[in-house]
Design a protein around this motif. Structure first.
Motif, mmCIF file in Angstrom:
data_model
loop_
_atom_site.group_PDB
_atom_site.id
_atom_site.type_symbol
_atom_site.label_atom_id
_atom_site.label_comp_id
_atom_site.label_asym_id
_atom_site.label_seq_id
_atom_site.Cartn_x
_atom_site.Cartn_y
_atom_site.Cartn_z
ATOM 1 N N ARG A 20 -1.704 -5.120 8.490
ATOM 2 C CA ARG A 20 -2.499 -4.505 8.050
ATOM 3 C C ARG A 20 -3.352 -5.246 7.354
ATOM 4 O O ARG A 20 -3.055 -6.015 6.455
ATOM 5 C CB ARG A 20 -1.808 -3.328 7.204
ATOM 6 C CG ARG A 20 -0.855 -2.373 7.916
ATOM 7 C CD ARG A 20 0.052 -1.613 6.939
ATOM 8 N NE ARG A 20 -0.579 -0.872 5.886
ATOM 9 C CZ ARG A 20 -0.997 0.224 5.805
ATOM 10 N NH1 ARG A 20 -1.002 0.975 7.034
ATOM 11 N NH2 ARG A 20 -1.844 0.771 4.829
ATOM 12 N N TYR A 21 -4.771 -4.935 7.192
ATOM 13 C CA TYR A 21 -5.834 -5.464 6.332
ATOM 14 C C TYR A 21 -5.862 -6.824 6.492
ATOM 15 O O TYR A 21 -6.394 -7.606 5.674
ATOM 16 C CB TYR A 21 -5.344 -5.111 4.812
ATOM 17 C CG TYR A 21 -5.516 -3.696 4.389
ATOM 18 C CD1 TYR A 21 -6.756 -3.132 4.160
ATOM 19 C CD2 TYR A 21 -4.469 -2.833 4.526
ATOM 20 C CE1 TYR A 21 -6.801 -1.789 3.733
ATOM 21 C CE2 TYR A 21 -4.330 -1.524 4.055
ATOM 22 C CZ TYR A 21 -5.595 -1.073 3.546
ATOM 23 O OH TYR A 21 -5.692 0.313 3.286
ATOM 24 N N ASN A 54 0.814 -1.098 -0.249
ATOM 25 C CA ASN A 54 0.182 0.149 0.110
ATOM 26 C C ASN A 54 0.988 1.286 0.023
ATOM 27 O O ASN A 54 2.117 1.156 0.364
ATOM 28 C CB ASN A 54 -0.795 0.058 1.381
ATOM 29 C CG ASN A 54 -1.890 -1.435 1.061
ATOM 30 O OD1 ASN A 54 -1.531 -2.092 2.182
ATOM 31 N ND2 ASN A 54 -2.613 -1.171 0.318
ATOM 32 N N ASN A 94 -5.997 -0.647 9.830
ATOM 33 C CA ASN A 94 -7.086 -1.329 8.653
ATOM 34 C C ASN A 94 -7.618 -2.621 9.274
ATOM 35 O O ASN A 94 -8.129 -3.400 8.220
ATOM 36 C CB ASN A 94 -6.571 -1.383 7.467
ATOM 37 C CG ASN A 94 -6.569 0.428 6.697
ATOM 38 O OD1 ASN A 94 -5.274 0.830 6.868
ATOM 39 N ND2 ASN A 94 -7.391 0.541 6.569
ATOM 40 N N THR A 95 -7.233 -3.070 10.464
ATOM 41 C CA THR A 95 -7.938 -4.468 10.824
ATOM 42 C C THR A 95 -9.350 -3.918 11.293
ATOM 43 O O THR A 95 -9.445 -3.831 12.726
ATOM 44 C CB THR A 95 -7.121 -5.016 11.788
ATOM 45 O OG1 THR A 95 -6.636 -4.317 13.091
ATOM 46 C CG2 THR A 95 -5.690 -5.466 11.370
ATOM 47 N N HIS A 96 -10.071 -3.797 10.649
ATOM 48 C CA HIS A 96 -11.383 -3.170 10.840
ATOM 49 C C HIS A 96 -12.447 -4.142 11.776
ATOM 50 O O HIS A 96 -13.147 -3.651 12.498
ATOM 51 C CB HIS A 96 -12.385 -2.867 9.689
ATOM 52 C CG HIS A 96 -11.659 -2.086 8.807
ATOM 53 N ND1 HIS A 96 -11.570 -0.866 9.060
ATOM 54 C CD2 HIS A 96 -11.055 -2.142 7.458
ATOM 55 C CE1 HIS A 96 -11.167 -0.218 7.857
ATOM 56 N NE2 HIS A 96 -10.677 -0.890 7.152
#
Length: 874
Positions: A511-512, A415, A534-536
């Protein structure tokens, strides 16, 4: 008595005189024929001579001796040519000028006889014009064909190279780009152009592949000697060799192809002459480093980009088993995912496609997709064919600080990160020093980013505000960070509940990833950075999670769904950066007071944050950056009521502040608080009751806030907003943000005056449900030109982006005048149903984004050229 035969003597004399007379008369009578034959014969002989001399000129670059018989023959022809010219000239002067019959019989006789002898000599030299070799040794071939791999997707850049080479205004052309992108292939393809075409444009094409990394002059001279077949003598000095190369190249038309240049090459020291302008001679070089092209005085530069998707997929199919894809859609999908992860890099596409050529099981392809970025060395050939070559660019960076800065980008995986955020992370990690003036830090950051870009190790997003690593550069950097694969757990970018892996880690970036829980009490004695951004799905952090992380310096929890921080956050006494942007946190814990080394606190877009306990902000005395844009706005003027504005004033080291203000009293206090006001870079004014009129031209409203880059006015009853001022003198004292956002200002009337906001680049106007006219013009004294009967006014001379959204009553952008935006590149219009006419002049518009049905009914009142911009439907 001797008897004398006088009759016989008479007859003998008669015969001899008759022969002489007959021969003489014959020469005289055939003079024209002899001269004509001589000229014809000499023409053929000179043609043969010129061909042999051309061969001799070619071998001159070897400094070898011509065959003696060749030298004699050339000299003989030259001498014969001189005599022939003299004879013909005498014939023209003494005989031809007299007409058909010359009275100068003696001259005619001599000239004719001489021409006959020259004719015989010419015929003899023609028979001897057969030579096996013109020199003792054979000269070098003019062109050498080179094997090249597939050139898929290279046609456009190849045509650009051809165009540059044909041009007369640049004798040196530089080609640069990341390793494995195809620079060498392009150069070899260009080399083969001459071999296939057998062109006479140049005498010789020389391809020199330089060794990776540092090189010495002797290596290059030896390569030149080998190609030119000059005799290498150990006893020669560097200068003598340079003189020999210079002497050889100065006599011919050459194209020199220098491949893989890592540093500036001094052509003079090597002996390579710099081609002059308007010369057929050219030097074409390739390098991974753009600066090297500049240092070599390349007037023309070509950047080799990675392949676009269609060409990437074609190359991947070419190197793998395309029949397998056509027969198995699931494997095809995985193959396409794998090809995309190569980022268009031909070297990676080729290597991975070959590796997967024999794979038939769907599971094998899925495993490859899962491991390409985390464990790329698992692929056969990947380490030696891709990672090691890419690592050469890393190794050539001039110092360890640059190398560390590059490796840090692996924590964002594939990213991009906003350039403005990079400084804080690097400073928090100690990669760049603290600076009293953050501008100095940003300048140092710009230098580092520029160096990494020039080395083809860093990519910039199209909008030029985000940077990151190419997927394969990222894979290489992660491999390097793990000690070239020897310590796979040193830097982790994939979640594992194996606590032993946590114990060994120095950097962890998750991330993610779909995380819902984190391990209890992981022991991380060496962990310096932890990124969970971004680990929602992560909603809570265990109370004991931070218990054993004594070295943690960077903690990024942005874009998670956590609503609070555990008390254990106070254990991170060495923490330098805490990023909480866009979380659902509602209150900062008291334990933050223990983070006395904290330099960066990120609270941007934490809209749920309602409480900051008294004294928490004031305790962070080392804070350099506080980001609180579109966040907590309940600052108080008295310390007994919670977070107090005076706590902000006590942060003497603060160099960057983004702030949200919710009252006119705090706004006034901020304006008068120097030097803190100077640290404000982004300001959000929201829910500001009592602020009915706002003049950005006012000398007191935003006093001392001189470095404001972004201003956001949100959700309050603002009736009038005045932009600009009436005089140039006043405009110099105004804050001039680059980005202005007007949102939920239901009844606001925007008034523009003739000066101010010179730096404005982006303007967003959204959700102002009663706005009918975007800009009202109230200064008739402004000078302007007219189009027809309507004035044309340039409101924001440097505006590049305009967005109007959710304005249900908007009917016009202006009240009777035409807006001119000379630098506008993008317009976005969305959910503005009443806006059916545009009174707008744009010269550099690139894209217009809108709804198709809205565009179909739009009337553009000013003549425009639709071919100049791209229409994008949203």
């Amino acid at each position: 008595m001797v008897s004398v035969d006088f009759g016989g003597i008479f007859n003998f004399l008669k015969d001899q005189v008759g022969g002489i007379l007959s021969s003489s008369i014959g020469y005289i009578m055939s003079i024209d024929k002899n001269i004509e034959s001589l000229e014809y014969e000499m023409g053929e002989l000179k043609s043969i001579r010129d061909g042999i001399r051309g061969k001799c000129d070619t071998v001159k670059l070897q400094d070898v001796k011509l065959e003696p018989k060749v030298v004699w023959w050339l000299e003989s022809v030259d001498a014969l040519e001189a005599e022939e010219k003299s004879t013909v000239a005498e014939f023209d002067r003494r005989v031809k000028c007299m007409g058909e019959f010359s009275l100068d019989l003696w001259s005619s006789y001599n000239i004719s006889k001489r021409s006959k002898k020259l004719l015989d000599r010419a015929a003899d030299l023609k028979t001897k014009a057969v030579f096996d070799n013109v020199a003792n040794e054979a000269g070098p071939p003019r062109f050498i064909e080179m094997p090249i791999p597939s050139t898929v997707g290279m046609d456009s850049v190849y045509e650009k190279l051809e165009e540059f080479v044909k041009a007369d205004d640049g004798s040196i052309v530089g080609i640069y780009g990341m390793g494995g992108v195809g620079k060498t292939t392009l150069l070899k393809r260009f080399n083969n152009r001459f071999f296939i075409g057998k062109t006479d444009e140049v005498d010789v094409v020389i391809f020199v592949e330089l060794p990776s990394g540092d090189f010495n002059t002797e290596e290059i001279q030896k390569a030149m000697y080998t190609r030119l077949r000059l005799p290498w003598r150990v006893e020669e000095t560097q200068k003598e060799r340079a003189a020999a190369i210079l002497r050889a190249l100065s006599q011919i038309k050459f194209i020199l192809l220098l491949d893989n240049l890592w540093n500036r090459l001094d052509l003079e020291i090597v002996g390579i002459p710099v081609p002059k302008s308007r010369s057929k001679c050219k030097i074409i070089l390739t390098s991974r480093i753009e600066d090297v092209c500049s240092q070599m005085d390349a007037r023309k530069k070509i950047k080799m980009e990675c392949l676009p998707w269609n060409d990437s997929w074609d190359l991947f199919k070419e190197k793998s088993d395309e029949e397998l894809f056509s027969g198995n859609p699931q494997i095809k999908n995985q193959a396409m995912a794998l090809a995309r992860m190569c980022g268009g890099l031909p070297l990676a596409l080729t290597t991975i496609a070959r590796c997967m050529r024999s794979k038939r099981a769907l599971g094998e392809w899925k495993h490859a997709v899962n491991n390409i970025t985390d464990n790329p060395s698992d692929f056969p050939g990947m380490e030696e064919d891709v990672l090691v070559p890419l690592k050469q660019s890393y190794d050539q960076l001039p110092n360890d600080a640059l190398k560390a800065c590059l490796l840090y980008f692996t924590l964002w995986r594939n990213n991009k990160i906003c350039e403005c955020c990079v400084t804080s992370y690097w400073m928090s990690e100690g990669l760049i020093n603290d600076f009293e003036d953050r501008k100095d830090a940003r300048n140092k950051q710009s230098y580092i980013l520029g160096t990494l870009r020039a080395a083809s190790l860093l990519e910039t997003a199209p909008d030029e505000s985000f940077v990151g690593l190419h997927p394969m550069v990222g894979a290489m950097a992660l491999w390097v960070a793990r000690e070239c694969g020897k310590l796979p757990n040193k830097w982790s970018v994939r979640y594992s509940n194996d606590l032993e892996k946590w114990r060994r880690a120095e950097r962890i970036s998750l991330r993610y990833q779909r995380l819902t829980t984190l391990p209890e009490s992981p022991e991380c004695p060496n962990l310096a950075s932890l990124m969970l951004t971004n680990t929602h799905t992560l909603t809570k952090i265990p109370d004991s999670f931070f218990q054993s992380m004594p070295c943690l310096g960077v903690l990024d929890l942005s874009y998670t769904s956590i609503k609070g921080l555990p008390p254990g956050i106070g254990n991170l006494v060495g923490l330098h950066l805490l990023e909480l942007q866009s979380t659902k946190i509602t209150c900062l814990p008291e334990e933050l007071k223990s983070l006395v080394k904290l330099k960066y606190l990120g609270l941007n877009w934490t809209r749920d944050l309602k409480a900051i306990p008294q004294g928490v902000i004031g305790a962070l005395r080392q804070l350099l950056v506080l980001e609180s844009y579109c966040s907590f706005c309940h600052w108080n003027t008295e310390s007994t009521l919670g977070a107090c504005f005076t706590e902000l004033e006590s942060l003497k080291k603060l160099t960057r502040l983004t702030l949200t203000v919710g009252s006119s009293a705090i706004l006034q206090w901020l304006s008068e608080s120097y030097p803190m006001a100077d640290a404000v870079k982004e300001l959000s004014i929201q829910n500001c009751d009592g602020l009915a009129t706002m003049h950005l031209s006012s000398p007191t409203l935003l006093k001392n806030i001189n470095c404001l880059s972004q201003l956001h006015l949100f959700d309050f009853d603002l009736k009038e907003l005045v932009l600009g001022c009436g005089s140039e003198e006043d405009s110099e004292a105004l804050p001039s943000p680059r980005f202005l956002i007007l949102e939920n200002l239901h009844r606001t009337k925007i008034v523009w005056r003739n000066r101010g906001l010179e730096n404005l680049r982006k303007l967003y106007v959204m959700k102002c449900d009663k706005m009918e006219v975007l800009l009202h013009y109230e200064d008739d004294s402004t000078t302007h030109h007219e189009e027809g009967s309507r004035p044309v006014v340039t409101a924001f001379p440097n505006l590049e982006f305009l967005k109007v959204e959710s304005l249900p009553k908007l009917k016009s952008l202006s009240d009777g005048w035409i807006l001119s935006f000379p630098t506008l590149k993008t317009i976005v219009v969305y959910q503005c149903p009443e806006l059916n006419k545009l009174t707008l002049v744009t010269e550099k518009l690139r894209e217009f984004k809108c709804n198709k049905s809205w565009w179909d009914q739009l009337e553009w009142e000013v003549k425009r050229n639709e071919n100049t911009f791209q229409l994008i439907y949203i």
